[in-house]
Design a protein around this motif. Structure first.
Motif, PDB file in Angstrom:
ATOM      1  N   UNK A   1     117.263  87.275 120.116  1.00 49.48           N
ATOM      2  CA  UNK A   1     118.450  86.557 120.595  1.00 49.48           C
ATOM      3  C   UNK A   1     119.500  87.502 121.141  1.00 49.48           C
ATOM      4  N   UNK A   2     119.760  88.581 120.415  1.00 49.42           N
ATOM      5  CA  UNK A   2     120.729  89.559 120.901  1.00 49.42           C
ATOM      6  C   UNK A   2     120.250  90.184 122.208  1.00 49.42           C
ATOM      7  N   UNK A   3     118.940  90.384 122.311  1.00 48.86           N
ATOM      8  CA  UNK A   3     118.381  90.939 123.545  1.00 48.86           C
ATOM      9  C   UNK A   3     118.563  90.017 124.726  1.00 48.86           C
TER      10      UNK A   3
ATOM     11  N   UNK B   1     120.345  88.175 130.115  1.00 43.87           N
ATOM     12  CA  UNK B   1     120.721  87.025 130.951  1.00 43.87           C
ATOM     13  C   UNK B   1     122.120  87.161 131.542  1.00 43.87           C
ATOM     14  N   UNK B   2     122.460  88.357 131.957  1.00 42.94           N
ATOM     15  CA  UNK B   2     123.756  88.613 132.598  1.00 42.94           C
ATOM     16  C   UNK B   2     123.500  89.428 133.862  1.00 42.94           C
ATOM     17  N   UNK B   3     124.408  89.370 134.828  1.00 37.00           N
ATOM     18  CA  UNK B   3     124.237  90.191 136.033  1.00 37.00           C
ATOM     19  C   UNK B   3     124.117  91.672 135.670  1.00 37.00           C
TER      20      UNK B   3
ATOM     21  N   UNK C   1     119.097  79.086 127.174  1.00 37.06           N
ATOM     22  CA  UNK C   1     119.014  80.431 127.737  1.00 37.06           C
ATOM     23  C   UNK C   1     118.538  80.367 129.190  1.00 37.06           C
ATOM     24  N   UNK C   2     117.615  79.473 129.478  1.00 37.01           N
ATOM     25  CA  UNK C   2     117.180  79.283 130.857  1.00 37.01           C
ATOM     26  C   UNK C   2     118.320  78.753 131.722  1.00 37.01           C
TER      27      UNK C   2
ATOM     28  N   UNK D   1     119.705  84.361 137.841  1.00 43.33           N
ATOM     29  CA  UNK D   1     118.640  85.253 137.379  1.00 43.33           C
ATOM     30  C   UNK D   1     117.327  84.479 137.281  1.00 43.33           C
ATOM     31  N   UNK D   2     116.312  84.962 137.983  1.00 41.73           N
ATOM     32  CA  UNK D   2     114.990  84.358 137.895  1.00 41.73           C
ATOM     33  C   UNK D   2     114.197  85.078 136.801  1.00 41.73           C
TER      34      UNK D   2
END
Length: 332
Positions: A91-93, A98-100, A116-117, A125-126
């Protein structure tokens, strides 16, 4: 007459020498051509050498496998590429992935969640999912615990479930010691915690007082020091610490099953506690940075080689083929 014969012999010898000299011209030309081709090949190989970095974070369960794969990649394939593998937890990963301009890969011991998707989509982000192995959720106890070596699935769940009504070993079976059980496990940063909570406990509340830890090595040490402790984590952390802890054989209804590479394989006897583990690729990073795509290919094609030695069961060949097709699409 003698002079004539000598002149004739000399003439024949000159023809032979000329023929040999003419023959040597062709091999020499072939050798030169071959040398030029070899130089061209070396130049092509040199142009394929990559540099830069690849950043991987996420699951502590997947970490031992991915760190070995990364090390082998840098040794075998691309010594000028630095592959950095960390283990902040699934989760922390994802929070870093999932950020620019986030991480290139996130290892996970559970599937990515819908929210998260949605976050990935909101940030443009793909994401591409790859299974990397199969893992067996393993319950471990102290080496001198001689009463809980074999437990049923229901008994194990009752130890960790708040509604299980279990606080002492004797609550499970009357012949067990009248001693308080010390349940332990990974904390909320880990996909193993979420898998256990969602799939094993069916989202039931954890028992009060369960000792949750960030580091799996800490759990190994705690269990090895307490005869009444019981914890759960991936099979790899058990198999690499058998000198300090022992595994519980689980009865799923047809007799006790020992967790092993054979039983946690696809359709194995340990199936109820078996799960796939993953790595997630940032597709944009793979398209922008050739070393990221190259490392993804190495993972897909070599992960089965290292699965067993790090405590995972390998993936079937057809899944490997499917993932190669996906990567071929990214390189077009």
């Amino acid at each position: 007459m003698k002079k004539f014969l000598m002149l004739l012999v000399m003439a024949v010898l000159m023809v032979i020498v000329a023929a040999c000299g003419g023959g040597s011209d062709e091999p020499a030309q072939t050798d030169n051509t071959g040398s030029e081709d070899a130089t061209g090949d070396n130049a092509a190989e040199a142009s394929e050498e990559l540099d830069g970095s690849v950043v991987v974070d996420g699951s502590g369960t997947v970490y031992p496998l991915m760190s070995v794969v990364a090390e082998e990649y840098m040794i075998r394939e691309q010594p000028n590429v630095s592959v950095e593998v960390s283990r902040s937890g699934t989760s922390a990963g994802f929070g870093k992935f999932l950020v620019p301009n986030g991480t290139d890969f996130n290892d996970a011991s559970r599937e990515i969640k819908d929210e998260e998707l949605e976050e990935a989509e909101a940030n443009g982000i793909e994401v591409q999912e790859f299974k990397v192995a199969l893992d067996g959720l393993t319950f471990v106890i102290h080496p001198e615990n001689d009463w809980a070596k074999e437990l049923t699935e229901e008994e194990l769940i009752s130890i960790f479930n708040a509604d299980g009504g279990v606080t002492k070993w004797s609550d499970i079976r009357p012949e067990f010691p009248d001693e308080e059980i010390k349940p332990m496990g990974p904390n909320e940063n880990h996909g193993t915690y979420e898998f256990f909570y969602e799939e094993i406990l069916d989202k039931g509340d954890l028992v009060d007082g369960v000792n949750l830890q960030q580091e799996y090595s800490t759990l190994v040490n705690l269990v090895s020091e307490d005869k009444n402790a019981i914890a759960y984590f991936g099979f790899g952390y058990y198999v690499n610490n058998t000198d300090q802890i022992q595994a519980v054989n689980v009865d799923f209804g047809e007799g006790p099953v020992e967790p092993s590479l054979d039983t946690i394989a696809e359709d194995g006897d340990y199936a109820p506690f078996t799960r796939p583990v993953f790595t997630y690729l940032n597709v944009d990073m793979a398209k922008e940075k050739p070393q990221v795509l190259d490392f993804a290919r190495f993972v897909v094609n070599n992960v089965n080689e290292f699965a067993g030695e790090t405590g995972f069961a390998p993936l079937p060949d057809n899944e490997i083929e499917e993932y190669n097709s996906v990567l071929d699409g990214l390189s077009e």
